[in-house]
Write an enzyme that holds these catalytic residues in place. Structure first.
Site, PDB file in Angstrom:
ATOM      1  N   GLN A  30       1.034  -1.017  -0.031  1.00  8.63           N
ATOM      2  CA  GLN A  30      -0.208   0.241  -0.056  1.00  8.63           C
ATOM      3  C   GLN A  30       0.857   1.324  -0.365  1.00  8.63           C
ATOM      4  O   GLN A  30       2.184   0.842  -0.094  1.00  8.63           O
ATOM      5  CB  GLN A  30      -1.307   0.166   0.762  1.00  8.63           C
ATOM      6  CG  GLN A  30       0.148  -0.037   2.104  1.00  8.63           C
ATOM      7  CD  GLN A  30      -0.718  -0.763   3.652  1.00  8.63           C
ATOM      8  OE1 GLN A  30      -1.661  -1.120   3.880  1.00  8.63           O
ATOM      9  NE2 GLN A  30      -0.612  -1.554   4.403  1.00  8.63           N
ATOM     10  N   ASP A  85      -0.095   0.195  13.342  1.00  9.96           N
ATOM     11  CA  ASP A  85       0.545   1.460  14.233  1.00  9.96           C
ATOM     12  C   ASP A  85       0.773   1.068  16.145  1.00  9.96           C
ATOM     13  O   ASP A  85       1.794   2.274  16.135  1.00  9.96           O
ATOM     14  CB  ASP A  85      -0.162   2.892  14.281  1.00  9.96           C
ATOM     15  CG  ASP A  85      -1.608   2.432  14.149  1.00  9.96           C
ATOM     16  OD1 ASP A  85      -2.393   1.518  16.432  1.00  9.96           O
ATOM     17  OD2 ASP A  85      -2.818   1.853  13.741  1.00  9.96           O
ATOM     18  N   GLU A 105       0.301  -8.088  11.447  1.00 14.66           N
ATOM     19  CA  GLU A 105      -0.472  -7.112  10.329  1.00 14.66           C
ATOM     20  C   GLU A 105      -0.100  -8.024   9.279  1.00 14.66           C
ATOM     21  O   GLU A 105       1.549  -8.831   9.277  1.00 14.66           O
ATOM     22  CB  GLU A 105       0.590  -6.398  11.587  1.00 14.66           C
ATOM     23  CG  GLU A 105       1.151  -5.384  10.186  1.00 14.66           C
ATOM     24  CD  GLU A 105      -0.068  -3.768   9.779  1.00 14.66           C
ATOM     25  OE1 GLU A 105       0.253  -3.979   8.474  1.00 14.66           O
ATOM     26  OE2 GLU A 105      -0.687  -3.998  10.365  1.00 14.66           O
ATOM     27  N   ASP A 155      -8.938  -5.011  14.144  1.00 20.86           N
ATOM     28  CA  ASP A 155      -8.159  -3.066  13.571  1.00 20.86           C
ATOM     29  C   ASP A 155      -8.387  -3.412  12.132  1.00 20.86           C
ATOM     30  O   ASP A 155      -6.771  -2.739  11.115  1.00 20.86           O
ATOM     31  CB  ASP A 155      -7.389  -3.371  14.703  1.00 20.86           C
ATOM     32  CG  ASP A 155      -7.111  -0.969  14.261  1.00 20.86           C
ATOM     33  OD1 ASP A 155      -7.695  -0.812  13.910  1.00 20.86           O
ATOM     34  OD2 ASP A 155      -5.857  -1.552  15.018  1.00 20.86           O
ATOM     35  N   PRO A 162      -6.537  -4.446  -0.218  1.00 23.34           N
ATOM     36  CA  PRO A 162      -5.982  -6.604   0.837  1.00 23.34           C
ATOM     37  C   PRO A 162      -7.093  -6.178   1.835  1.00 23.34           C
ATOM     38  O   PRO A 162      -6.939  -8.265   2.900  1.00 23.34           O
ATOM     39  CB  PRO A 162      -3.918  -6.242   0.855  1.00 23.34           C
ATOM     40  CG  PRO A 162      -4.081  -4.671   1.407  1.00 23.34           C
ATOM     41  CD  PRO A 162      -5.285  -3.972   0.073  1.00 23.34           C
TER      42      PRO A 162
END
Length: 286
Positions: A30, A85, A105, A155, A162
């Site tokens: 991304q 994050d 992640e 989250d 994706p």
């Protein structure tokens, strides 16, 4: 002065003054930018959509962590899907009763950039010995996972690119399988005023899988369009019906300090506007 214009919605949006561009990169998955804004502090955006800001991230992260953990009452193992994050991880790790946290992640670059440019989000949580960070596609992880969790927190960004698969029926089925007998799944579900179809689709998927399902909400300033909804899917219907006194006691005993969440907000957040209830086929007493 440069500005960043969000492109999430075709006919409606917001802009941020960019006081200083800190980082911009196209990762394997991304386009990521992190910049400074005088009002909102450091801001991160992915593929044209604002993901988080230093100023108001606590609204979102506190509501997606403390609501399911305190409703459960005995959560020991937590799975976070996304959350690169580190804000969600920080809030989960504030619960001393949580013994193990797995965070999945897809993009290592997001973790690395946020550690460097948004360190207040994670506040050292990535170094917590209870944490197992897995760099993998969230759908692939839950599809192949043999562990079980008391709470799963999805989250994820908006359902494009994706992240689209993280709103699929297959994803919710896999999460259901990975939950313990009293397990709870919560997931970011957009702002219903602008993304009502997203809420309706999630409702269709989770209603046939979970003994209790609903949505709750919080108004996060950065996420334009009004209050943001979070999907709630629990194997034990009692989890959503905890008395206010119980929630207040659990909150006090947790020792967690918050800036947005409290027991009253927790209970009130499940009261939904009529147009949302109608869209998901529910009534006030459901």
């Amino acid at each position: 002065m440069a500005e960043y214009r969000e492109t999430l919605h075709k006919n409606y949006g917001q802009y941020f003054a960019v006081d200083k561009m800190l980082h911009e990169v196209r990762t394997e998955h991304q386009h990521l930018v992190i910049f400074e804004n005088a009002l909102m502090g450091r801001v991160m955006a992915l593929d044209g959509a604002i993901q988080t800001t230093e100023a108001d991230e606590f609204f979102y992260h506190e509501m997606l962590t403390h609501t399911p953990i305190l409703a459960h009452g005995a959560a020991r193992r937590v799975l976070i899907i996304g959350g690169g994050d580190g804000g969600m991880l920080r809030e989960v790790c504030r619960h001393a009763s949580v013994e193990h946290v797995t965070m999945v992640e897809i993009d290592q670059a997001v973790v690395d950039m946020c550690k460097e440019y948004l360190p207040k989000h994670s506040n050292g949580a990535f170094d917590d010995p209870r944490v197992n960070l897995v760099i993998d596609d969230g759908m692939s992880f839950v599809a192949n996972c043999t562990d079980t969790f008391d709470v799963i927190i999805s989250d994820c960004p908006d359902p494009t690119g994706p992240a689209e698969v993280l709103f699929s029926e297959g994803f919710y089925e896999a999460c259901h399988r990975c939950l313990t007998a009293d397990g709870i799944l919560v997931a970011q579900n957009g702002t219903p005023f602008l993304q009502l179809d997203e809420v309706k689709t999630t409702a269709k998927h989770i209603s046939s899988l979970f003994a209790d399902w609903h949505f709750y909400h919080a108004a996060v300033p950065t996420y334009i369009g009004g209050a943001m909804t979070f999907a709630w899917a629990a194997k034990n219907p009692a989890a959503r019906q905890q008395p206010l006194a119980v929630l207040r006691q659990r909150y006090a005993e947790s020792g967690v300090t918050t800036r947005y969440y409290n027991a009253d907000i927790h209970q009130a957040a499940f009261a939904l506007p009529q147009y949302v209830l109608q869209a998901i086929g529910k009534h006030n007493n459901d």
